[in-house]
Design a protein around this motif. Structure first.
Motif, PDB file in Angstrom:
ATOM      1  N   ASP A 224       8.373  -9.572  53.477  1.00 19.60           N
ATOM      2  CA  ASP A 224       8.379  -9.983  52.075  1.00 19.60           C
ATOM      3  C   ASP A 224       7.159 -10.799  51.655  1.00 19.60           C
ATOM      4  O   ASP A 224       6.636 -10.614  50.548  1.00 19.60           O
ATOM      5  CB  ASP A 224       9.674 -10.748  51.748  1.00 19.60           C
ATOM      6  N   PRO A 225       6.673 -11.716  52.510  1.00 17.03           N
ATOM      7  CA  PRO A 225       5.510 -12.492  52.062  1.00 17.03           C
ATOM      8  C   PRO A 225       4.316 -11.600  51.762  1.00 17.03           C
ATOM      9  O   PRO A 225       3.442 -11.978  50.986  1.00 17.03           O
ATOM     10  CB  PRO A 225       5.209 -13.395  53.253  1.00 17.03           C
ATOM     11  N   LEU A 226       4.257 -10.416  52.365  1.00 14.86           N
ATOM     12  CA  LEU A 226       3.102  -9.552  52.179  1.00 14.86           C
ATOM     13  C   LEU A 226       3.328  -8.486  51.127  1.00 14.86           C
ATOM     14  O   LEU A 226       2.412  -8.115  50.404  1.00 14.86           O
ATOM     15  CB  LEU A 226       2.729  -8.877  53.504  1.00 14.86           C
ATOM     16  N   PHE A 227       4.569  -7.972  51.055  1.00 18.02           N
ATOM     17  CA  PHE A 227       4.757  -6.763  50.268  1.00 18.02           C
ATOM     18  C   PHE A 227       5.776  -6.865  49.136  1.00 18.02           C
ATOM     19  O   PHE A 227       5.951  -5.925  48.397  1.00 18.02           O
ATOM     20  CB  PHE A 227       5.148  -5.599  51.192  1.00 18.02           C
ATOM     21  N   SER A 228       6.457  -7.993  48.979  1.00 11.78           N
ATOM     22  CA  SER A 228       7.467  -8.058  47.918  1.00 11.78           C
ATOM     23  C   SER A 228       6.790  -8.227  46.556  1.00 11.78           C
ATOM     24  O   SER A 228       5.566  -8.361  46.466  1.00 11.78           O
ATOM     25  CB  SER A 228       8.408  -9.240  48.180  1.00 11.78           C
ATOM     26  N   GLU A 229       7.607  -8.271  45.491  1.00 11.24           N
ATOM     27  CA  GLU A 229       7.014  -8.354  44.156  1.00 11.24           C
ATOM     28  C   GLU A 229       6.349  -9.712  43.909  1.00 11.24           C
ATOM     29  O   GLU A 229       5.518  -9.854  43.037  1.00 11.24           O
ATOM     30  CB  GLU A 229       8.093  -8.100  43.088  1.00 11.24           C
ATOM     31  N   PHE A 230       6.721 -10.722  44.734  1.00  7.42           N
ATOM     32  CA  PHE A 230       6.090 -12.029  44.559  1.00  7.42           C
ATOM     33  C   PHE A 230       4.942 -12.254  45.544  1.00  7.42           C
ATOM     34  O   PHE A 230       4.494 -13.364  45.737  1.00  7.42           O
ATOM     35  CB  PHE A 230       7.132 -13.148  44.710  1.00  7.42           C
ATOM     36  N   ALA A 231       4.524 -11.158  46.167  1.00  3.67           N
ATOM     37  CA  ALA A 231       3.498 -11.297  47.195  1.00  3.67           C
ATOM     38  C   ALA A 231       2.228 -11.941  46.650  1.00  3.67           C
ATOM     39  O   ALA A 231       1.519 -12.638  47.384  1.00  3.67           O
ATOM     40  CB  ALA A 231       3.171  -9.932  47.804  1.00  3.67           C
ATOM     41  N   TRP A 232       1.921 -11.758  45.386  1.00  2.00           N
ATOM     42  CA  TRP A 232       0.733 -12.386  44.801  1.00  2.00           C
ATOM     43  C   TRP A 232       0.782 -13.903  44.966  1.00  2.00           C
ATOM     44  O   TRP A 232      -0.224 -14.568  45.058  1.00  2.00           O
ATOM     45  CB  TRP A 232       0.593 -12.032  43.320  1.00  2.00           C
ATOM     46  N   PHE A 233       2.004 -14.441  45.014  1.00  2.78           N
ATOM     47  CA  PHE A 233       2.148 -15.877  45.199  1.00  2.78           C
ATOM     48  C   PHE A 233       2.081 -16.258  46.681  1.00  2.78           C
ATOM     49  O   PHE A 233       1.540 -17.280  47.058  1.00  2.78           O
ATOM     50  CB  PHE A 233       3.476 -16.352  44.591  1.00  2.78           C
ATOM     51  N   TYR A 234       2.651 -15.378  47.520  1.00  7.37           N
ATOM     52  CA  TYR A 234       2.751 -15.728  48.938  1.00  7.37           C
ATOM     53  C   TYR A 234       1.448 -15.530  49.700  1.00  7.37           C
ATOM     54  O   TYR A 234       1.173 -16.244  50.651  1.00  7.37           O
ATOM     55  CB  TYR A 234       3.865 -14.910  49.602  1.00  7.37           C
ATOM     56  N   ARG A 235       0.659 -14.537  49.292  1.00  9.97           N
ATOM     57  CA  ARG A 235      -0.532 -14.226  50.093  1.00  9.97           C
ATOM     58  C   ARG A 235      -1.507 -15.400  50.195  1.00  9.97           C
ATOM     59  O   ARG A 235      -1.994 -15.700  51.293  1.00  9.97           O
ATOM     60  CB  ARG A 235      -1.230 -12.976  49.534  1.00  9.97           C
ATOM     61  N   PRO A 236      -1.810 -16.072  49.087  1.00  9.42           N
ATOM     62  CA  PRO A 236      -2.672 -17.265  49.239  1.00  9.42           C
ATOM     63  C   PRO A 236      -2.034 -18.311  50.166  1.00  9.42           C
ATOM     64  O   PRO A 236      -2.729 -19.000  50.901  1.00  9.42           O
ATOM     65  CB  PRO A 236      -2.795 -17.802  47.817  1.00  9.42           C
ATOM     66  N   GLN A 237      -0.708 -18.388  50.104  1.00  7.45           N
ATOM     67  CA  GLN A 237      -0.005 -19.334  50.975  1.00  7.45           C
ATOM     68  C   GLN A 237      -0.311 -19.065  52.446  1.00  7.45           C
ATOM     69  O   GLN A 237      -0.361 -19.966  53.279  1.00  7.45           O
ATOM     70  CB  GLN A 237       1.510 -19.224  50.753  1.00  7.45           C
ATOM     71  N   LEU A 238      -0.472 -17.762  52.749  1.00  8.59           N
ATOM     72  CA  LEU A 238      -0.755 -17.348  54.115  1.00  8.59           C
ATOM     73  C   LEU A 238      -2.023 -18.038  54.626  1.00  8.59           C
ATOM     74  O   LEU A 238      -2.087 -18.515  55.763  1.00  8.59           O
ATOM     75  CB  LEU A 238      -0.957 -15.831  54.122  1.00  8.59           C
TER      76      LEU A 238
ATOM     77  N   GLY B 118       7.804 -16.772  55.317  1.00 12.05           N
ATOM     78  CA  GLY B 118       9.010 -15.953  55.322  1.00 12.05           C
ATOM     79  C   GLY B 118      10.237 -16.807  55.583  1.00 12.05           C
ATOM     80  O   GLY B 118      11.315 -16.580  55.014  1.00 12.05           O
ATOM     81  N   GLY B 119      10.087 -17.801  56.436  1.00 12.03           N
ATOM     82  CA  GLY B 119      11.207 -18.695  56.726  1.00 12.03           C
ATOM     83  C   GLY B 119      11.645 -19.449  55.492  1.00 12.03           C
ATOM     84  O   GLY B 119      12.845 -19.613  55.237  1.00 12.03           O
ATOM     85  N   GLU B 120      10.667 -19.882  54.711  1.00 11.04           N
ATOM     86  CA  GLU B 120      11.010 -20.610  53.484  1.00 11.04           C
ATOM     87  C   GLU B 120      11.727 -19.695  52.501  1.00 11.04           C
ATOM     88  O   GLU B 120      12.700 -20.095  51.854  1.00 11.04           O
ATOM     89  CB  GLU B 120       9.741 -21.181  52.841  1.00 11.04           C
ATOM     90  N   ILE B 121      11.235 -18.450  52.422  1.00 11.30           N
ATOM     91  CA  ILE B 121      11.900 -17.500  51.525  1.00 11.30           C
ATOM     92  C   ILE B 121      13.334 -17.281  51.988  1.00 11.30           C
ATOM     93  O   ILE B 121      14.278 -17.288  51.195  1.00 11.30           O
ATOM     94  CB  ILE B 121      11.149 -16.154  51.497  1.00 11.30           C
ATOM     95  N   ALA B 122      13.478 -17.088  53.331  1.00 11.02           N
ATOM     96  CA  ALA B 122      14.814 -16.839  53.867  1.00 11.02           C
ATOM     97  C   ALA B 122      15.729 -18.030  53.630  1.00 11.02           C
ATOM     98  O   ALA B 122      16.927 -17.873  53.387  1.00 11.02           O
ATOM     99  CB  ALA B 122      14.721 -16.521  55.358  1.00 11.02           C
ATOM    100  N   GLN B 123      15.147 -19.232  53.698  1.00  4.62           N
ATOM    101  CA  GLN B 123      15.957 -20.422  53.454  1.00  4.62           C
ATOM    102  C   GLN B 123      16.462 -20.454  52.018  1.00  4.62           C
ATOM    103  O   GLN B 123      17.632 -20.716  51.762  1.00  4.62           O
ATOM    104  CB  GLN B 123      15.141 -21.687  53.726  1.00  4.62           C
TER     105      GLN B 123
ATOM    106  N   GLY C 173      -2.151 -16.038  61.655  1.00  2.00           N
ATOM    107  CA  GLY C 173      -1.619 -15.309  60.510  1.00  2.00           C
ATOM    108  C   GLY C 173      -0.134 -15.038  60.679  1.00  2.00           C
ATOM    109  O   GLY C 173       0.665 -15.224  59.748  1.00  2.00           O
ATOM    110  N   LEU C 174       0.245 -14.624  61.898  1.00  2.00           N
ATOM    111  CA  LEU C 174       1.652 -14.309  62.157  1.00  2.00           C
ATOM    112  C   LEU C 174       2.533 -15.547  62.002  1.00  2.00           C
ATOM    113  O   LEU C 174       3.607 -15.488  61.398  1.00  2.00           O
ATOM    114  CB  LEU C 174       1.789 -13.722  63.562  1.00  2.00           C
ATOM    115  N   MET C 175       2.073 -16.666  62.552  1.00  2.00           N
ATOM    116  CA  MET C 175       2.879 -17.880  62.462  1.00  2.00           C
ATOM    117  C   MET C 175       2.984 -18.343  61.008  1.00  2.00           C
ATOM    118  O   MET C 175       4.038 -18.805  60.574  1.00  2.00           O
ATOM    119  CB  MET C 175       2.271 -18.999  63.316  1.00  2.00           C
TER     120      MET C 175
END
Lengths: 357, 505
Positions: A51-65, A314-319, A306-308
């Motif tokens: 989800d952090p890479l490919f979901s509809e909110f990925a534009w927000f998550y990718r910089p977070q990466l 992803g953990g935050e999203i899952a939470q 990157g994986l971590m």
């Protein structure tokens, strides 16, 4: 009967395959764990890893990466030198905090002066803070033969106490109406580490990439890299080759301390913004996993970082979306290291089933 | 009455016959010496008796029953016990715990401790079962091993080089114990190459050479010289060397002294010598008498006072290894894997390990991998190292091949002074000859060479002068030409050094 047979030469294939295998095993066992918690394992794994890479909110998550990954990579690169040479700096978290405190102190002292040189000065002081904190276990080991694992780890807690004292005392924002925490450095133009906040770019990301390249060249082509590898594999051969083991301990601890200190400064002057009681979120510890997951190899560390970072986000999203407990994510990260160490044996050994001893 | 009879034991390993039709008897209650140079097949033979090695041919009879132990446990059950040269004890545990760990079904610890006390009193081996093994001296550790064996009530006790780690006083205590055991009917197979000890202790001796029994004797009535000749054959003739003038003094050791670097190390005491260009100095002695320490203090791994080591007239005792290499001093330590070479690194990286300074394999700190590879290839070709290529790891090479690589790497750096510890240890005959020839050639080219070895044949073959290292002291070097076996034995066996050792032990 299962027999482990030492390979004459370490397997190249397995050296690359084991991290992937470890990730797969973590997903499987993690899925079982999530199922036991009453969550759909497939959805949970997808949420954490994809989800952090490919979901509809990925534009927000990718910089977070990048924001999460940069400090992990920067610290792990520093640690990897020591780990290769058999110098176990477990206290990067403490060096990270000290770097942040030292660097922030420069910025806070000069506020509100606007000067180009302030940020570079903060970076240098931050690196120095981490270096200094790492020299304590280093010098104690060299002079008195103490165990750097224990000393560096214990100093993390000292640093945390110092951080709390700073946030509540010396560095508290005088205009903060009594709230704990320092002025916001991210909003102080001469002190911020942001380059482009919405893209997730700050100087820590740049430095992390430079560190990866630098480490790669050092390990592959420089005598120091060769000496580090030699000392880790055969201490006696290293002494015979003229490596001074005490100097090596100090250099390895110094480099990892300085990089961790820099990572702390970039964080406090950017994503975290201020010295607060708990601005640190355990990057210094997670970086240990990143270093090993990346096989102590600079490019591997980049990928592992990157994986971590992915599991953090992803953990935050899952939470928030699935109500997964935070501890389950930490468990997943720990599992990753555990499986990696377990399957690592395949690189140097082949398994034979059956036969007699 | 015969306890153990060996008949036609043969064991071959790839490239070497370790035991070739070995037959002899051990009588009940006798102390029987097994004599031979390194590589003569002594350890293979005792490993066969102890069930660690299965012979290719031949039979053993123990008290008139066929004896073919498949594993040490079976040998122990039949009454054969062995004290190894290297101890297998846990430092953190006490004596009784260590002994209980080695038992099949140990009784409660208190009972073990009582039995240890009883046996220790009975045989005059002072040992407190409650002491931690880590605090014990080498001699006391050996007592733990011996008592562990005695608790099994053995019929045959095998002792492998038991005195190599003992002080003279501890040797006396050990001998009294062994004599008492023998008087009570326990047979002892005693392995050593210290001839004077064997003359003092043993009633009969069997001599092995190149895997074969070449004779037996009564050591009490045979001179050390005759036994040595049996051991080494007629080969201990000094080869004719052309008289050649030596050059200037290249290396001087002036009262070199150093404390033992670790618990099991040996302190170096007042070693003085000088080696001239073109000269080969051979240093003999039993392992553990300071060889490693001497090499380390020459290579620079162990720093000593400035003036203790001098190259020409320059004091270098304080310099680290690479500074000494730069001045022309190279060394090859005994242990190939993990000391002279890094086992998990490629031969290219291992070439860089010592070759960097003299072969200029790096520029401003950056490794010139092409040059390193060329250097590795050069060593591989010149010294006939059998390997698929320079990218193979050191540990994938056989011992002999890696040794050729390690020695070749140092010789190809064209040093002015070369120090080698055990140049042909575990190397087959052809490779050994090649290595010795290379050493002779290097010396002929004007280098000063120190060869440290336990192989007397080797030292007599290549040395110009010979000295013996004993308990960290070096005897006065003497010209190797015309040195008799008896004189070598005296220098090595340390009969005249014993008094010195008594004083400070």
């Amino acid at each position: 009967m299962i027999i482990l047979e030492k390979r004459a030469n370490p397997s190249q294939v397995w050296a690359f395959a084991t991290p992937v295998l470890a990730v797969v095993l973590t997903m499987i066992v993690g899925g079982i764990l999530f199922a036991a918690l009453g969550k759909n394992p497939f959805v949970t794994i997808r949420t954490i890893f994809l989800d952090p890479l490919f979901s509809e909110f990925a534009w927000f998550y990718r910089p977070q990466l990048m924001i999460k990954g940069a400090p992990l990579v920067l610290i792990a690169i520093g640690l990897s030198f020591g780990f290769r040479a058999g110098v176990w700096n477990i206290g990067a978290e403490g060096q990270y905090i000290m770097g942040a405190i030292f660097g922030a102190a420069v910025g806070l002292a000069l506020y509100p002066m606007e000067l180009r040189l302030i940020f570079p000065a903060m970076v240098i002081t931050g690196a120095f803070g981490g270096f200094l904190w790492a020299m304590i276990p280093g010098l104690l080991r060299v002079k008195f033969g103490t165990n750097e694992i224990l000393v560096s780890l214990m100093l993390v807690y000292v640093a945390e106490q110092l951080l709390a004292s700073m946030a509540l005392g010396a560095m508290r924002n005088p205009d903060g109406m009594g709230f704990p925490g320092s002025r916001n450095l991210a909003q102080y133009a001469s002190a911020t580490s942001w380059i482009n906040e919405s893209a997730g770019m700050h100087w820590g990301v740049v430095t992390a990439f430079i560190a990866v390249i630098f480490a790669y060249v050092t390990l592959a082509r420089h005598m120091f890299g060769f000496q580090v590898r030699l000392a880790g594999q055969s201490p006696r051969a290293a002494a015979f080759a003229g490596v001074n083991p005490q100097r090596l301990v100090l250099i390895c601890l110094g480099v990892s301390g300085a990089l961790a200190g820099m990572a702390g400064l970039f964080e406090v002057a950017g994503p975290a913004g201020q010295i607060s009681i708990d601005f640190n979120v355990g990057y210094g510890f997670t970086a240990i996993i990143v270093a090993f997951l990346g096989r102590l190899h600079p490019v591997g560390i980049l990928l592992a970082g990157g994986l971590m970072a992915l599991t953090y986000i992803g953990g935050e999203i899952a939470q928030s979306n699935l109500g997964l407990p935070g501890a389950a994510i930490q468990l997943l990260q720990g599992m990753l290291l555990f499986f990696l160490l377990a399957v690592d044996v395949l690189t140097n050994y082949r398994i034979r089933i059956g036969g007699t001893a | 009455m015969t306890l153990l009879s060996l008949q036609g034991l043969t064991k071959a390993y790839p490239g070497v016959v370790a035991n070739d039709d070995v037959s002899f008897d051990i009588k009940k209650g006798e102390i029987h010496a097994l004599l031979g140079e390194n590589g003569a097949g002594k350890s293979t033979l005792v490993k066969t008796i102890y069930g660690l090695v299965n012979p290719d041919a031949g039979v053993m009879w123990l008290e008139n029953n066929i004896f073919a132990p498949a594993e040490p446990r079976a040998a122990r059950a039949a009454g054969v016990a062995m004290v190894f040269q290297h101890f297998s004890l846990f430092d953190a545990l006490n004596v009784a715990e260590n002994i209980a760990l080695g038992m099949e079904s140990p009784p409660p610890l208190r009972e073990v401790a009582e039995r240890v006390r009883a046996v220790s009193d009975q045989y005059g081996l002072p040992l407190d079962p409650d002491r931690t093994v880590g605090d014990l001296s080498a001699g006391e550790r050996q007592r733990v091993e011996i008592i562990r064996c005695l608790l099994q009530d053995p019929k045959l006790l095998i002792m492998d080089e038991p005195t190599s780690v003992l002080t003279p006083q501890e040797v006396d205590i050990l001998f009294q114990t062994l004599r008492k055991l023998s008087a009570e009917g326990t047979s002892i197979l005693y392995i050593s190459h210290k001839l004077e000890e064997i003359r003092a202790l043993c009633e009969r001796a069997t001599v092995l050479r190149m895997g074969k029994v070449v004779g037996g004797c009564d050591p009490r009535e045979t001179s050390a010289r005759d036994m040595a000749e049996l051991m080494v054959g007629s080969a201990l003739q000094v080869p004719e060397k052309p008289e050649k003038p030596f050059g200037d003094v290249a290396l001087t050791l002036a009262k070199l002294s150093a404390p033992a670097p670790h618990q099991f190390g040996t302190a170096l005491r007042d070693i003085s010598l000088s080696v001239r260009r073109g000269e080969i100095l051979g240093i003999g002695g039993v392992a553990g008498n300071g060889q490693d320490e001497l090499v380390a203090s020459l290579s620079g791994e162990m720093k000593v006072a400035r003036e203790m080591v001098q190259m020409g007239s320059e004091p270098v005792g304080h310099l680290p290894p690479n500074a000494r290499r730069a001045r022309g001093l190279c060394a090859a330590p005994e242990e190939r894997n993990g000391h002279a070479a890094a086992p998990d690194m490629t031969l290219i990286e291992n070439a860089l390990l010592t070759g960097n300074t003299r072969k200029k394999l790096s520029l401003r700190g950056f490794v010139k991998w092409d040059s390193a590879r060329d250097f590795a290839d050069e060593v591989i070709t010149q010294f006939d190292v059998r390997t698929p290529g320079a990218t193979s790891t050191a540990r994938s090479l056989s011992g002999g091949n890696l040794q050729k690589f390690v020695i070749g790497r140092e010789i190809m750096q064209n040093p002015d002074i070369l120090v080698i510890n055990q140049p042909t240890w575990g190397v087959d005959a052809a490779a050994a000859a090649a290595i010795r020839q290379a050493i002779l050639d290097l010396a002929a080219g004007g280098a000063a060479v120190i060869v440290i070895s336990q192989d007397l044949d080797e030292l007599m073959e290549i040395s110009d002068r010979f000295a013996a290292l004993n308990e960290g002291r070096l005897s006065d070097p003497r010209p190797a030409r015309g040195l008799t076996i008896e004189e070598i034995g005296l220098m090595l066996g340390g009969a005249h050094d014993l008094e010195v050792a008594h004083v400070d032990a």
